[in-house]
Design a protein around this motif. Structure first.
Motif, PDB file in Angstrom:
ATOM      1  N   ASN A 116       0.832  -1.199   0.000  1.00 33.36           N
ATOM      2  CA  ASN A 116       0.000   0.000   0.000  1.00 33.36           C
ATOM      3  C   ASN A 116       0.867   1.250   0.000  1.00 33.36           C
ATOM      4  O   ASN A 116       1.933   1.281   0.604  1.00 33.36           O
ATOM      5  CB  ASN A 116      -0.916   0.020   1.231  1.00 33.36           C
ATOM      6  N   HIS A 138      -6.133   1.695   4.473  1.00 35.28           N
ATOM      7  CA  HIS A 138      -5.279   0.554   4.134  1.00 35.28           C
ATOM      8  C   HIS A 138      -3.986   0.452   4.938  1.00 35.28           C
ATOM      9  O   HIS A 138      -3.622  -0.640   5.371  1.00 35.28           O
ATOM     10  CB  HIS A 138      -4.969   0.563   2.635  1.00 35.28           C
ATOM     11  N   VAL A 192      -8.232   2.858  -4.597  1.00 41.97           N
ATOM     12  CA  VAL A 192      -8.225   1.523  -5.213  1.00 41.97           C
ATOM     13  C   VAL A 192      -8.396   0.499  -4.089  1.00 41.97           C
ATOM     14  O   VAL A 192      -8.113   0.804  -2.936  1.00 41.97           O
ATOM     15  CB  VAL A 192      -6.925   1.249  -6.021  1.00 41.97           C
ATOM     16  N   VAL A 231      -4.326  -3.611  -4.117  1.00 40.46           N
ATOM     17  CA  VAL A 231      -3.798  -2.991  -5.343  1.00 40.46           C
ATOM     18  C   VAL A 231      -2.773  -1.950  -4.912  1.00 40.46           C
ATOM     19  O   VAL A 231      -3.082  -1.059  -4.136  1.00 40.46           O
ATOM     20  CB  VAL A 231      -4.926  -2.308  -6.164  1.00 40.46           C
ATOM     21  N   GLU A 273      -0.682   1.272  -5.092  1.00 36.48           N
ATOM     22  CA  GLU A 273      -0.784   2.576  -5.741  1.00 36.48           C
ATOM     23  C   GLU A 273       0.456   2.877  -6.583  1.00 36.48           C
ATOM     24  O   GLU A 273       0.410   3.729  -7.469  1.00 36.48           O
ATOM     25  CB  GLU A 273      -1.027   3.672  -4.702  1.00 36.48           C
TER      26      GLU A 273
HETATM   27 MN    MN Z   1      -4.548   1.507  -0.766  1.00 32.84          MN
END
Ligand code: MN
Length: 450
Positions: free
Chosen positions: A145, A167, A202, A206, A208
């Motif tokens: 993340n 996240h 997102v 996933v 970034e």
């Molecule tokens: Mn994230």
């Protein structure tokens, strides 16, 4: 793909203002940034107590942001499309052995006091890093993340970070369950598209960095093995650090996007173990509640609103999370409609696409949504509260808004349909014009120059 390359392009266009007067990192530089908010890029080359340091700010206004995304100036729709596509089709970044920071200046004995960290507003807790790109991975490496956080400097090696329950917070919780601290990299001075990718919503899992790589057509990362995390190879400053799972400290107050002070909370402590910098590193300072802060946080949300509303009405021309609405709580959207109900559906779609959105105004495409006076004119002449108002009580909102229910994070949402009713005569709603002769046009040009 570096901040340096982006800024040298700005320099060629004459968009950089260099300030070489000696200025204190406490309030003085912030006051200049605030006074010139949204204008040229600012470069401060004489920071008191930090010889050899350079602070850059106001890197992004709306025009430069579009340029950072590689779209022709003025084409906001193209920018939204590009951002939405990058989020849907992330591409793998390339890992390189080393980047400039890792080769130039290395502080094995880190000292945060050597960085020109600014103190912005009266009442802020102290010097805050506001442009920090924080990256972390799960222990098995399956989840990465990248997100932007504010960090309050507490000492030579210590900071406290604001972790909203998203996240990075989840990775930190996972590390706590495994009884370990979470290794992170903190990068300062990255290309604006990388910051924008990091604020693009997102799903968990996933990276970034992959969104940034897709946006920029490639991104180079370095592996920081000591902390099991990666960082952009061309960042100006890269810190290796640990997010403590057993040590908390008070975080705040600091001014947030609303221009008001956010609350003080117990938050995790960060311990820095190594700092790598480029020679004459550019320290990127983002003024809390300034244009750059609002754009970097708000622009990906405009893209989300654009996408959601595009699905329910024939066409969306543009979306503006307005500066007066903190770049976060108020949106103005210009649409084309087939039936009158389209405008109300646009309101509903916008309110759910960006959960923090509180008030939304929908207008016709003849209204310039970046001009607050035109938007108010549309409300004055095309809106009837009895028919055109949508009110939703007790919806999930933003705790950044001091008038919202802070404990339950609920708010009352409002949508205004300020479009012309299709069954009425359009001429009654059109702006009157005065015919202009060639002579008058010429004369006006002269008068405006004088
Ligand atoms: Mn994230």
């Amino acid at each position: 793909m570096s901040l340096r390359a982006f800024l040298s392009e700005c320099e060629e266009r004459g968009e950089i203002l260099t300030i070489d007067e000696p200025l204190s990192p406490r309030y003085e530089i912030a006051a200049i940034i605030k006074a010139l908010d949204g204008g040229p890029v600012l470069r401060f080359t004489n920071v008191e107590g930090h010889p050899g340091s350079t602070v850059v700010s106001n890197v992004c206004n709306r025009q430069r942001l579009l340029r950072a995304l590689g779209v022709s100036e003025g084409s906001v729709e193209e920018a939204y499309k590009k951002l939405v596509e990058a989020a849907e089709r992330p591409s793998k970044p390339r890992v390189v052995r080393s980047g400039p920071p890792a080769e130039e200046v290395i502080m094995e004995e880190p000292d945060l006091m050597k960085l020109p960290v600014l103190t912005y507003f009266k009442g802020d807790a102290g010097p805050y890093i506001t442009s920090a790109l924080v990256s972390a991975r799960s222990s098995d490496g399956s989840v990465e993340n990248v997100s932007v956080h504010r960090l309050l400097v507490l000492g030579e090696k210590k900071m406290v970070i604001r972790l909203v329950p998203r996240h990075l917070y989840r990775l930190w919780k996972m590390a706590a369950e495994e009884n370990r601290d979470l290794g992170i990299t903190i990068s300062i001075g990255v290309h604006p598209a990388v910051l924008l990718a990091a604020t693009t919503p997102v799903p968990f899992g996933v990276s970034e960095f992959s969104v940034a790589s897709s946006l920029l057509g490639g991104l180079e990362l370095v592996e920081c093995e000591g902390v099991n995390a990666r960082a952009p190879a061309h960042a100006e400053i890269i810190m290796e650090a640990f997010l403590r799972t057993g040590e908390m400290a008070p975080e705040g107050p600091l001014v947030d996007i609303t221009g008001t002070h956010d609350a003080v909370r117990e938050q995790p402590v960060v311990e820095v173990i190594r700092i790598m910098m480029r020679e004459r590193a550019l320290y990127h300072a983002i003024l809390p509640s300034g244009v750059e802060h609002k754009l970097l946080m708000g622009f990906p949300r405009e893209a989300e609103i654009w996408r959601a509303v595009s699905k329910v009405v024939p066409a969306v021309k543009a979306v503006n999370l307005t500066p007066g609405g903190c770049g976060w709580l108020h949106a103005v959207i210009s649409i084309e409609k087939n039936v009158d109900g389209d405008a109300k559906n646009a309101i509903l779609a916008a309110l759910t696409a960006h959960p923090s959105l509180k008030h939304v105004v929908v207008v016709d495409t003849d209204i310039d949504i970046y001009d607050p006076e035109e938007v108010e004119w549309a409300i004055a002449t095309r809106f009837q509260a009895g028919e055109d108002l949508v009110l939703v009580r007790g919806a999930r909102g933003s705790t950044l808004d001091p008038s919202a229910d802070q404990e339950r994070a609920t708010t009352t949402k409002m949508g205004l349909d300020a479009t012309i009713p299709l069954d009425k005569d359009r001429r009654a709603f059109s702006r009157a014009e005065i015919p202009m002769s060639h002579k008058v046009e010429e004369l006006l040009r002269r008068l405006k120059r004088a």
